[in-house]
Design an enzyme around this catalytic site. Structure first.
Site, PDB file in Angstrom:
ATOM      1  N   ALA A  34       3.181   4.500   5.444  1.00 54.33           N
ATOM      2  CA  ALA A  34       3.807   3.657   5.875  1.00 54.33           C
ATOM      3  C   ALA A  34       3.997   2.598   4.932  1.00 54.33           C
ATOM      4  CB  ALA A  34       3.164   2.524   6.946  1.00 54.33           C
ATOM      5  N   THR A  35       4.994   2.368   4.749  1.00 51.53           N
ATOM      6  CA  THR A  35       5.519   1.009   4.079  1.00 51.53           C
ATOM      7  C   THR A  35       4.806  -0.181   3.409  1.00 51.53           C
ATOM      8  OG1 THR A  35       7.862   1.917   2.778  1.00 51.53           O
ATOM      9  CG2 THR A  35       7.415  -0.067   2.566  1.00 51.53           C
ATOM     10  N   MET A  79      -0.529  -2.850  -2.277  1.00 52.07           N
ATOM     11  CA  MET A  79      -0.632  -3.949  -3.614  1.00 52.07           C
ATOM     12  C   MET A  79      -0.551  -4.764  -3.758  1.00 52.07           C
ATOM     13  SD  MET A  79       3.606  -1.848  -3.575  1.00 52.07           S
ATOM     14  CE  MET A  79       3.869  -0.346  -4.645  1.00 52.07           C
ATOM     15  N   GLU A  80      -0.626  -5.748  -2.721  1.00 51.99           N
ATOM     16  CA  GLU A  80      -0.920  -7.151  -2.856  1.00 51.99           C
ATOM     17  C   GLU A  80      -2.461  -7.514  -2.700  1.00 51.99           C
ATOM     18  OE1 GLU A  80      -0.156 -11.181  -0.698  1.00 51.99           O
ATOM     19  OE2 GLU A  80       1.104  -9.348   0.556  1.00 51.99           O
ATOM     20  N   HIS A  88       9.636   2.049  -1.812  1.00 53.45           N
ATOM     21  CA  HIS A  88       9.199   2.858  -1.448  1.00 53.45           C
ATOM     22  C   HIS A  88       9.683   4.068  -2.084  1.00 53.45           C
ATOM     23  CE1 HIS A  88       5.760   4.346   1.369  1.00 53.45           C
ATOM     24  NE2 HIS A  88       5.770   5.383  -0.443  1.00 53.45           N
TER      25      HIS A  88
END
Length: 130
Positions: A34-35, A42-43, A69
């Site tokens: 999932a995006t 990433m965060e 993405h």
């Protein structure tokens, strides 16, 4: 806050599990990574990359994420995310982030975080309840 070194890099790796799929988190009905979960990784990677430069009582908060993405990843595949500090402007720290699975680059992002004093930041947020 200590001097933040531009070019500092951190890589984190996970294996995509069923609970990270779009059909499970509600961001779609497909059985792929999932995006929102990619963005969260990433965060998190950027946050951890910055942590060694923070003083006690400080933390960082995300204020901007510009993400693509670009490729789908099935459950069972490994995903690695690399965050690099690209700029520092007082308390704002900017990152370039790349996510890859075992075959492709799956996403890219530019991300900004602000260094804050955790207690003051949370107190300001809580004051909205009064």
């Amino acid at each position: 806050m200590k001097e933040i070194k531009i070019g500092s890099v951190l890589t984190k790796e996970i294996t995509v599990t069923d609970d990270l799929l779009a059909c499970h988190v509600g961001s779609g009905i497909v059985n792929v990574y999932a995006t929102p979960m990619m963005i969260a990784l990433m965060e998190n990677t950027a946050c951890e990359c910055l942590n060694p430069f923070l003083d006690e009582g400080e933390t960082s908060v995300g204020v901007m994420m510009n993400t693509t993405h670009d490729a789908a990843t099935p459950a069972g595949m490994k995903v690695s995310v690399t965050a690099e500090i690209t700029a520092v402007d007082r308390k704002k720290v900017s990152f370039s982030i790349i996510a890859k699975d075992e075959k492709d680059i799956i996403g890219k992002a530019s991300h900004d975080r602000f260094v804050v004093v955790k207690e003051k930041f949370e107190a300001k947020a809580q004051s909205k309840l009064q």
